[in-house]
Scaffold this active site. Structure first.
Site, PDB file in Angstrom:
ATOM      1  N   SER A  18      43.959 -33.963 -10.993  1.00 59.01           N
ATOM      2  CA  SER A  18      44.266 -33.516  -9.531  1.00 59.01           C
ATOM      3  C   SER A  18      44.044 -34.655  -8.642  1.00 59.01           C
ATOM      4  CB  SER A  18      43.021 -32.519  -8.875  1.00 59.01           C
ATOM      5  OG  SER A  18      43.102 -32.669  -7.721  1.00 59.01           O
ATOM      6  N   HIS A  43      48.565 -32.129 -10.822  1.00 58.72           N
ATOM      7  CA  HIS A  43      47.845 -31.164  -9.978  1.00 58.72           C
ATOM      8  C   HIS A  43      47.844 -31.629  -8.341  1.00 58.72           C
ATOM      9  CE1 HIS A  43      45.810 -27.359  -9.050  1.00 58.72           C
ATOM     10  NE2 HIS A  43      45.165 -27.980  -8.495  1.00 58.72           N
ATOM     11  N   ASP A  45      46.982 -30.724  -4.638  1.00 59.11           N
ATOM     12  CA  ASP A  45      46.067 -29.952  -4.036  1.00 59.11           C
ATOM     13  C   ASP A  45      46.540 -29.815  -2.294  1.00 59.11           C
ATOM     14  OD1 ASP A  45      44.313 -28.664  -5.549  1.00 59.11           O
ATOM     15  OD2 ASP A  45      43.543 -30.259  -6.005  1.00 59.11           O
ATOM     16  N   MET A  47      45.936 -28.557   1.410  1.00 54.61           N
ATOM     17  CA  MET A  47      44.794 -28.001   2.275  1.00 54.61           C
ATOM     18  C   MET A  47      45.140 -27.889   3.699  1.00 54.61           C
ATOM     19  SD  MET A  47      41.551 -29.345   0.382  1.00 54.61           S
ATOM     20  CE  MET A  47      40.969 -29.386  -1.489  1.00 54.61           C
ATOM     21  N   HIS A  76      49.216 -26.720  -5.478  1.00 50.64           N
ATOM     22  CA  HIS A  76      48.394 -25.528  -5.259  1.00 50.64           C
ATOM     23  C   HIS A  76      47.959 -25.494  -3.821  1.00 50.64           C
ATOM     24  CE1 HIS A  76      43.684 -24.379  -5.512  1.00 50.64           C
ATOM     25  NE2 HIS A  76      44.499 -23.476  -5.244  1.00 50.64           N
ATOM     26  N   MET A  78      46.402 -24.239  -1.022  1.00 49.29           N
ATOM     27  CA  MET A  78      45.187 -23.626  -0.161  1.00 49.29           C
ATOM     28  C   MET A  78      45.336 -23.569   1.450  1.00 49.29           C
ATOM     29  SD  MET A  78      42.490 -25.729  -2.847  1.00 49.29           S
ATOM     30  CE  MET A  78      43.652 -26.908  -2.943  1.00 49.29           C
ATOM     31  N   MET A 147      39.994 -20.246  -9.814  1.00 52.53           N
ATOM     32  CA  MET A 147      38.947 -21.144  -9.113  1.00 52.53           C
ATOM     33  C   MET A 147      37.560 -21.264  -9.746  1.00 52.53           C
ATOM     34  SD  MET A 147      41.013 -23.115  -7.312  1.00 52.53           S
ATOM     35  CE  MET A 147      39.802 -23.931  -6.808  1.00 52.53           C
ATOM     36  N   GLY A 152      38.376 -26.404  -1.757  1.00 57.85           N
ATOM     37  CA  GLY A 152      38.045 -27.214  -0.724  1.00 57.85           C
ATOM     38  C   GLY A 152      37.833 -28.675  -0.615  1.00 57.85           C
ATOM     39  N   PHE A 153      36.956 -28.915  -2.067  1.00 55.89           N
ATOM     40  CA  PHE A 153      36.940 -30.276  -2.331  1.00 55.89           C
ATOM     41  C   PHE A 153      36.611 -30.213  -3.449  1.00 55.89           C
ATOM     42  CE2 PHE A 153      35.062 -28.735   1.614  1.00 55.89           C
ATOM     43  CZ  PHE A 153      35.261 -29.725   2.585  1.00 55.89           C
ATOM     44  N   GLY A 154      36.893 -31.798  -3.981  1.00 53.88           N
ATOM     45  CA  GLY A 154      36.914 -32.096  -5.444  1.00 53.88           C
ATOM     46  C   GLY A 154      35.315 -32.518  -5.352  1.00 53.88           C
ATOM     47  N   GLY A 155      35.034 -32.649  -6.914  1.00 56.57           N
ATOM     48  CA  GLY A 155      33.595 -32.938  -7.294  1.00 56.57           C
ATOM     49  C   GLY A 155      32.564 -32.139  -7.124  1.00 56.57           C
ATOM     50  N   ASP A 185      40.625 -24.458 -12.463  1.00 54.82           N
ATOM     51  CA  ASP A 185      40.655 -25.337 -11.585  1.00 54.82           C
ATOM     52  C   ASP A 185      39.145 -25.493 -10.831  1.00 54.82           C
ATOM     53  OD1 ASP A 185      40.933 -27.462  -9.579  1.00 54.82           O
ATOM     54  OD2 ASP A 185      42.601 -26.107  -8.524  1.00 54.82           O
ATOM     55  N   GLY A 186      38.344 -26.569 -10.974  1.00 53.32           N
ATOM     56  CA  GLY A 186      37.200 -26.742 -10.399  1.00 53.32           C
ATOM     57  C   GLY A 186      35.953 -27.199 -11.059  1.00 53.32           C
TER      58      GLY A 186
HETATM   59  C1  DX5 Z   1      39.449 -27.578  -5.041  1.00 54.82           C
HETATM   60  C2  DX5 Z   1      40.814 -28.062  -5.844  1.00 54.82           C
HETATM   61  C3  DX5 Z   1      40.722 -28.856  -7.017  1.00 54.82           C
HETATM   62  C4  DX5 Z   1      39.881 -30.090  -7.101  1.00 54.82           C
HETATM   63  C5  DX5 Z   1      39.285 -30.134  -8.500  1.00 54.82           C
HETATM   64  O1  DX5 Z   1      39.629 -27.003  -3.986  1.00 54.82           O
HETATM   65  O2  DX5 Z   1      41.492 -27.148  -5.809  1.00 54.82           O
HETATM   66  O3  DX5 Z   1      41.928 -29.070  -7.597  1.00 54.82           O
HETATM   67  O4  DX5 Z   1      40.795 -31.245  -6.762  1.00 54.82           O
HETATM   68  O5  DX5 Z   1      38.570 -31.346  -8.521  1.00 54.82           O
HETATM   69  P1  DX5 Z   1      37.169 -31.369  -9.457  1.00 54.82           P
HETATM   70  O6  DX5 Z   1      37.992 -31.482 -10.931  1.00 54.82           O
HETATM   71  O7  DX5 Z   1      36.661 -32.699  -9.158  1.00 54.82           O
HETATM   72  O8  DX5 Z   1      36.360 -30.443  -9.316  1.00 54.82           O
HETATM   73 ZN    ZN Z   2      43.526 -27.127  -7.111  1.00 53.51          ZN
END
Ligand code: DX5
Ligand code: ZN
Length: 230
Positions: A18, A43, A45, A47, A76, A78, A147, A152-155, A185-186
């Site tokens: 991602s 991927h 994302d 938003m 993706h 969102m 999901m 909304g956020f990575g990590g 994903d996530g």
């Molecule tokens: C979250 C995104 C994910 C995100 C995954 O809303 O849809 O694609 O980038 O990040 P990680 O792998 O760090 O959870």
């Molecule tokens: Zn995603």
């Protein structure tokens, strides 16, 4: 995406790094690194600050990647009103466009529009949406994106209810008799990759676990290996 990119066609799980976790100042190097590591898709994302409390990229990033990477672009969305953006992302070069089942729109119409533009169509569900809710759309789907964090956020950490959710979606796909990818994903890392694969995933998105690793090439290979070792 071509049929050669079908996950599990050769028993191999697909890995989709991602770009949300990439370093945009050195985006080209980050993309080349995951290409070298054997990533299957990229991927992306998107938003809108409404569907999720964050902002990220738009069609221009997809357009910049198009033709510069050999990897299919797994987009993706969102966003609250995906229908407004489908054409722009298709024109920009998306290989696969995934909309959320929970978006405020006629999702069947959005999926039909994606397919009419010659792009693979996916639908994503948030952690609290029941897999059975996918049934009315199943005939239009190339992919279901599960999901395993609140989007909304990575990590973020892989939610504990995720294996049951993945298994539920796998069962919906099995009952449909259709060949639909199940992407997760996530919170995917080398530990949770094995759990997701065991539950029935055939494609895994990973952001932080790859791009924030000291060695992203090694991190991607370890995720793939963990998923294959189940
Ligand atoms: C979250 C995104 C994910 C995100 C995954 O809303 O849809 O694609 O980038 O990040 P990680 O792998 O760090 O959870
Ligand atoms: Zn995603």
């Amino acid at each position: 995406m071509t049929s050669s990119k079908m996950p599990c066609a050769n028993g191999k799980i697909s890995i989709a790094p991602s770009l949300l976790s990439a370093d945009l100042f050195r985006l080209e190097q980050d993309v080349r690194q995951v290409e070298t590591a054997g990533a299957d898709w990229l991927h992306v994302d998107i938003m809108d600050g409404h569907f999720v409390p964050n902002l990220s990229f738009g069609p221009s990033l997809v357009g910049c990647l198009n033709g510069r990477t050999t990897l299919p672009l797994d987009v993706h969305l969102m966003v609250q009103y995906p229908g407004r953006f489908i054409e722009a992302f298709a024109k920009a070069g998306a290989s696969l466009l995934t909309v959320h089942l929970e978006a405020s729109e006629d999702i069947r119409a959005a999926l039909q529009r994606i397919k009419a533009l010659g792009v693979k169509a996916g639908i994503s569900i948030k952690p609290d949406t029941k897999p059975e809710a996918l049934a009315p759309y199943i005939d239009l789907l190339d992919l279901i994106l599960v999901m395993t964090v609140y989007p909304g956020f990575g990590g973020q950490a892989f939610l504990p209810q995720s294996p049951a959710q993945i298994k539920g979606v796998r069962e919906v796909i099995r009952q449909s008799g259709r060949n639909i990818w199940l992407e997760v994903d996530g919170g995917i890392n080398k530990e949770t990759a094995a759990i997701a694969a065991q539950a029935g995933a055939d494609a895994l998105v990973a952001g932080n676990a790859i791009f924030k690793a000291a060695d992203p090439v090694l991190a991607l290979k370890q995720i793939r290996q963990a998923a294959a070792d189940i």
